[in-house]
Design a protein around this motif. Structure first.
Motif, PDB file in Angstrom:
ATOM      1  N   ARG A  39       0.860  -1.191   0.000  1.00  0.00           N
ATOM      2  CA  ARG A  39       0.000   0.000   0.000  1.00  0.00           C
ATOM      3  C   ARG A  39       0.891   1.232   0.000  1.00  0.00           C
ATOM      4  O   ARG A  39       1.608   1.500   0.957  1.00  0.00           O
ATOM      5  CB  ARG A  39      -0.914  -0.019   1.230  1.00  0.00           C
ATOM      6  N   LYS A 137      -4.936   5.973   9.232  1.00  0.00           N
ATOM      7  CA  LYS A 137      -5.617   6.545   8.067  1.00  0.00           C
ATOM      8  C   LYS A 137      -6.795   7.377   8.558  1.00  0.00           C
ATOM      9  O   LYS A 137      -7.431   7.014   9.548  1.00  0.00           O
ATOM     10  CB  LYS A 137      -6.063   5.370   7.197  1.00  0.00           C
ATOM     11  N   LEU A 139     -10.386   8.231   8.619  1.00  0.00           N
ATOM     12  CA  LEU A 139     -11.581   7.472   8.230  1.00  0.00           C
ATOM     13  C   LEU A 139     -12.685   8.434   7.793  1.00  0.00           C
ATOM     14  O   LEU A 139     -12.918   9.440   8.455  1.00  0.00           O
ATOM     15  CB  LEU A 139     -12.078   6.618   9.399  1.00  0.00           C
ATOM     16  N   GLY A 167      -8.329  -2.204  10.645  1.00  0.00           N
ATOM     17  CA  GLY A 167      -8.505  -0.932  11.341  1.00  0.00           C
ATOM     18  C   GLY A 167      -8.360  -1.081  12.845  1.00  0.00           C
ATOM     19  O   GLY A 167      -9.229  -1.662  13.491  1.00  0.00           O
ATOM     20  N   GLY A 168      -7.236  -0.616  13.358  1.00  0.00           N
ATOM     21  CA  GLY A 168      -7.038  -0.569  14.810  1.00  0.00           C
ATOM     22  C   GLY A 168      -6.850  -1.926  15.458  1.00  0.00           C
ATOM     23  O   GLY A 168      -6.984  -2.060  16.674  1.00  0.00           O
ATOM     24  N   ILE A 169      -6.529  -2.947  14.674  1.00  0.00           N
ATOM     25  CA  ILE A 169      -6.363  -4.286  15.263  1.00  0.00           C
ATOM     26  C   ILE A 169      -4.946  -4.411  15.820  1.00  0.00           C
ATOM     27  O   ILE A 169      -3.958  -4.193  15.118  1.00  0.00           O
ATOM     28  CB  ILE A 169      -6.689  -5.394  14.231  1.00  0.00           C
ATOM     29  N   ALA A 193      -6.301  -7.895   9.033  1.00  0.00           N
ATOM     30  CA  ALA A 193      -5.317  -7.093   8.309  1.00  0.00           C
ATOM     31  C   ALA A 193      -4.782  -6.018   9.252  1.00  0.00           C
ATOM     32  O   ALA A 193      -5.567  -5.340   9.922  1.00  0.00           O
ATOM     33  CB  ALA A 193      -5.969  -6.453   7.086  1.00  0.00           C
ATOM     34  N   SER A 196      -0.085  -0.806  11.479  1.00  0.00           N
ATOM     35  CA  SER A 196       0.855  -0.275  12.475  1.00  0.00           C
ATOM     36  C   SER A 196       1.364  -1.307  13.476  1.00  0.00           C
ATOM     37  O   SER A 196       2.514  -1.212  13.909  1.00  0.00           O
ATOM     38  CB  SER A 196       0.224   0.906  13.214  1.00  0.00           C
TER      39      SER A 196
HETATM   40  C1  LIG Z   1      -5.703   0.869   5.327  1.00  0.00           C
HETATM   41  C2  LIG Z   1      -6.873   0.886   6.195  1.00  0.00           C
HETATM   42  N1  LIG Z   1      -8.150   0.734   5.705  1.00  0.00           N
HETATM   43  C3  LIG Z   1      -9.045   0.820   6.652  1.00  0.00           C
HETATM   44  C4  LIG Z   1     -10.497   0.726   6.431  1.00  0.00           C
HETATM   45  O1  LIG Z   1     -11.276   0.944   7.346  1.00  0.00           O
HETATM   46  O2  LIG Z   1     -10.857   0.427   5.282  1.00  0.00           O
HETATM   47  S1  LIG Z   1      -8.409   1.101   8.172  1.00  0.00           S
HETATM   48  C5  LIG Z   1      -6.846   1.104   7.546  1.00  0.00           C
HETATM   49  C6  LIG Z   1      -5.635   1.321   8.378  1.00  0.00           C
HETATM   50  C7  LIG Z   1      -5.372   0.181   9.332  1.00  0.00           C
HETATM   51  O3  LIG Z   1      -4.209   0.459   9.994  1.00  0.00           O
HETATM   52  P1  LIG Z   1      -3.909  -0.035  11.477  1.00  0.00           P
HETATM   53  O4  LIG Z   1      -3.820  -1.498  11.455  1.00  0.00           O
HETATM   54  O5  LIG Z   1      -2.582   0.595  11.796  1.00  0.00           O
HETATM   55  O6  LIG Z   1      -4.985   0.510  12.355  1.00  0.00           O
END
Ligand SMILES: Cc1nc(C(=O)O)sc1CCOP(=O)(O)O
Ligand SMILES: Cc1ncc(COP(=O)(O)OP(=O)(O)O)c(N)n1
Length: 522
Positions: A39, A137, A139, A167-169, A193, A196
Motif C-alpha cells: 500500500r 488513516k 476514516l 482498522g485498529g487491530i 489485516a 501499524s
Molecule cells: C488501510 C486501512 N483501511 C481501513 C479501512 O477501514 O478500510 S483502516 C486502515 C488502516 C489500518 O491500519 P492499522 O492497522 O494501523 O490501524
C-alpha cells in the motif's frame, strides 16, 4: 488458495526511525505473516513499481502471496496474486477483465450495502473496516465495531467470499476482535489485516509471531466455551458443588469488587457485597481506573443512572479489566428506555468484552434488537419470551459471554448450557435495587471464580475463571437468602426485608444452598 489469517498491509511512513522497509517486510514474513498488501499512497508510479517488484521477490521466497493496493497496472506489471480496491477505485468488473484469470480481487466494505454489492460483483474477499478507530488513516466512514462486523459476516453465509477485518487491530484487542466478530450463524473472520501493529514495531518478527499465536489459539479453541469456561460439562450437582467452592473462596479471600453502579442503589450494592465476604470499591473517576483494575477481582458496570463522568470511567475500566482477563459484569439497566442508553451500551460492548451480561427480559430484548418483549423504563412488560432458554443461549453466543436473564425464573447461559433457577421471593421485587444487588452478587462470585482459577492456563481465554458458575452462584446466593429472609418472623414487609436479606447473605451456608437450590441444566 490464499491464507488470510495474518494479512500485512504495508505502510512505509510508519516504520520506526532507522528501520529498513525491506528488512521489516522480511522479518514480518519470518514472524508468520500469511499474505502481504503493498500500500503506497504517495509514491510515484516508477518507485511504486520498484518497491512492488522487490517486495514480490521477498514474498516469493517465503511462498506468501502479494496483493497490490488500488493499482491494477502495478499488479499486472509485477504479476501479483491480487489487487485490493476501495469503494472509489477501479470497479471490480473492469479490474476482473484486465487481470489474468485466478487473480484475487478484494474490496473494502464498511456497511451492508457495500457488502451486498461486493458479493454480487463476485469479489474473492472483503476487507471489513474500520473495526476499531485507527490513527493510520483518516476514516471517512463510521467505525464498524466488532459486533457490527459479526452482523456483516452473516451476509457471507452461503458464499465463498472470504473476509478480513481491518482498522485498529492490535495484539491487545485481537482475541476480543476475533470473538466479537462472529455472526449468530458462527461465521468468523478468515483473518485480520494490520498495518501499524507490525510495521511500526522495532521488532516486526516478534510482533507478527505474537499475533499468529493469538490467531492459532482462536483457531484451535476459539469457541466461546473454551474462551470462558474451565469445565466441559455441567450437572445440577456439579454446579452446586462449584458454587459452594466459589462462595467459600470469596469469604476466605475477600476480593475487591469494583462497581461503577447507579446512585439509587449504591449503598445496598456495597452492603450486599460486604455481606458475601467481598470488598466493594465504588470508584467512578476515569483517572483511577487503571490502578483499581490492578487490584480488583472483578468489575461491575451498571448504567442505571448514567452520567458522563461515570461513563468515561466505564469505558476505561472495562478495557483495563479485559487486558488482565478479569471478569466484567455488565448490567444494561433500562437499555430500551432511551436512545442515549442504547448508543452508550453499544459503544461499551464494542469497546470491551463483557464476561456476564445481566438484565431482565425487556432489557435483554432491547439489547438483542428483539420486539418480542417490551419494557417500560427499567421494567419488563408482560410475561417474557416464548422460548427463554433459546433466547438466553443465542444472546450468549452472539455477545460471546454468559447471559443472565433475571425474572421469577432466572435463565443463565454460556452459549451452550442453560441453567434454569427457580429460587427467590416476591419481596425482592418490592425493594429498590434488587437487580443491581444481583449484579454485585454475580461480580463477587466471578471474583471468587477467578481466584480459584489462578495458576490455570490463560492462553486463548477472554476471562479467567468459570464465570458461568460465578453468575449462577451470585443469583443463588441472592435468591436463597431472600427466601430465608422472608421466612423470618421479624420480617413484616419490604422495610424489614432488606436488613434481613443482608443478614442472610452474611450467614448463608453451603447447606442452605444444597438444600434449597432449585436448578435444572438444559
Ligand atoms: C488501510 C486501512 N483501511 C481501513 C479501512 O477501514 O478500510 S483502516 C486502515 C488502516 C489500518 O491500519 P492499522 O492497522 O494501523 O490501524
Ligand atoms: C484488507 C484491506 N481492507 C481495506 C483496505 C482499505 O482500502 P481502501 O478503501 O482502498 O483504502 P486505502 O487503502 O486506499 O486507503 C485495505 N487497503 N486493505
Amino acid at each position: 488458495m490464499i491464507d488470510y489469517s495474518l494479512y500485512l498491509v504495508t505502510g512505509r511512513e510508519l516504520l520506526p526511525q532507522g528501520q529498513d522497509y525491506f528488512d521489516s517486510l522480511e522479518q514480518s514474513l519470518q514472524g508468520g505473516v500469511t499474505v502481504v498488501q503493498i500500500r503506497e499512497k504517495n509514491t510515484d508510479t516508477s518507485e511504486f513499481l520498484d518497491i512492488a517488484l522487490r517486495s514480490k521477490a521477498i514474498c516469493d521466497r517465503h511462498n506468501v502471496p502479494m496483493i497490490v493496493n488500488d493499482r491494477v497496472d502495478i499488479a499486472l506489471a509485477v504479476q501479483a496474486s491480487g489487487v485490493h480496491v476501495g469503494q472509489t477505485d477501479m470497479p471490480v468488473s473492469i479490474a476482473r477483465k484486465l487481470l489474468p484469470r485466478g487473480t484475487v480481487i478484494g474490496v473494502s466494505c464498511n456497511n451492508i450495502q457495500e457488502l451486498d454489492k461486493a458479493i454480487s460483483d463476485g469479489v474473492d474477499y472483503v476487507g471489513i473496516g474500520a473495526v476499531w478507530s485507527t490513527t493510520t488513516k483518516t476514516l471517512n466512514k463510521p467505525v464498524v465495531g466488532v459486533r457490527g462486523v459479526g452482523e456483516l459476516l452473516r451476509k457471507l453465509d452461503g458464499t465463498s467470499v472470504k473476509a478480513v477485518g481491518i482498522g485498529g487491530i492490535k495484539l491487545k484487542n485481537l482475541l476480543r476482535t476475533l470473538h466479537g466478530s462472529v455472526s449468530t450463524t458462527n461465521r468468523a473472520l478468515d483473518g485480520v489485516a494490520v498495518v501499524s501493529e507490525i510495521v511500526a514495531s522495532t521488532r516486526p518478527r516478534e510482533a507478527a509471531a505474537k499475533l499468529c499465536e493469538v490467531l492459532s489459539t482462536f483457531r484451535s479453541g476459539g469457541s466461546i466455551i473454551k474462551a470462558m469456561r474451565t469445565r466441559s460439562e455441567y450437572t445440577a450437582g456439579s454446579v452446586i458443588d462449584g458454587v459452594i467452592q466459589i462462595m467459600n473462596c470469596v469469604r476466605d479471600h475477600n476480593p475487591l469488587v469494583h462497581q461503577i453502579t447507579n446512585n439509587v442503589s449504591i449503598a445496598q450494592s456495597a452492603n450486599a457485597t460486604i455481606a458475601l465476604g467481598a470488598s466493594p470499591i465504588m470508584a467512578t473517576t476515569v483517572q483511577e481506573m487503571e490502578d483499581i483494575s490492578r487490584i480488583n477481582g472483578a468489575l461491575l458496570v451498571n448504567i442505571g443512572t448514567l452520567v458522563p463522568t461515570a461513563y468515561e470511567g466505564m469505558v476505561v475500566a472495562g478495557s483495563c479489566a479485559n487486558a488482565q482477563k478479569k471478569p466484567v459484569v455488565f448490567d444494561p439497566v433500562g437499555v430500551g428506555a432511551s436512545h442515549f442508553r442504547q448508543s452508550s451500551v453499544n459503544t461499551l460492548l464494542d469497546t470491551w468484552q463483557a464476561s456476564v451480561i445481566k438484565g431482565n427480559a425487556g432489557e435483554l430484548a432491547a439489547l438483542a434488537g428483539s420486539n418480542e418483549v417490551q419494557s417500560k423504563g427499567v421494567d419488563t412488560i408482560g410475561s417474557g419470551f416464548k422460548d427463554p432458554v433459546s433466547f438466553a443461549r443465542n444472546l450468549a453466543r452472539k455477545e460471546r459471554c454468559v447471559v443472565v436473564m433475571s425474572g421469577k425464573i432466572d435463565y443463565i447461559s454460556d452459549g451452550t448450557n442453560v441453567a434454569v433457577l427457580s429460587n427467590g421471593h416476591q419481596l425482592l421485587g418490592q425493594i429498590t435495587g434488587s437487580g443491581c444487588i444481583a449484579g454485585s452478587c454475580i461480580a463477587s462470585h466471578c471474583a471468587g471464580a477467578m481466584i480459584l482459577a489462578q495458576g490455570e492456563d490463560k492462553e486463548g481465554k477472554l476471562v479467567i475463571g468459570d464465570v458461568f458458575l460465578g453468575a449462577i452462584g451470585g443469583i443463588l446466593a441472592l435468591t436463597i437468602s431472600a427466601e430465608l429472609a422472608a421466612l423470618r418472623e421479624d420480617v413484616k414487609g419490604p422495610g424489614t426485608f432488606f436488613p434481613a436479606l443482608i443478614d442472610e447473605l452474611f450467614t448463608l451456608t453451603p447447606r442452605s444452598i444444597q438444600e434449597r437450590a432449585r436448578i435444572q441444566i438444559q
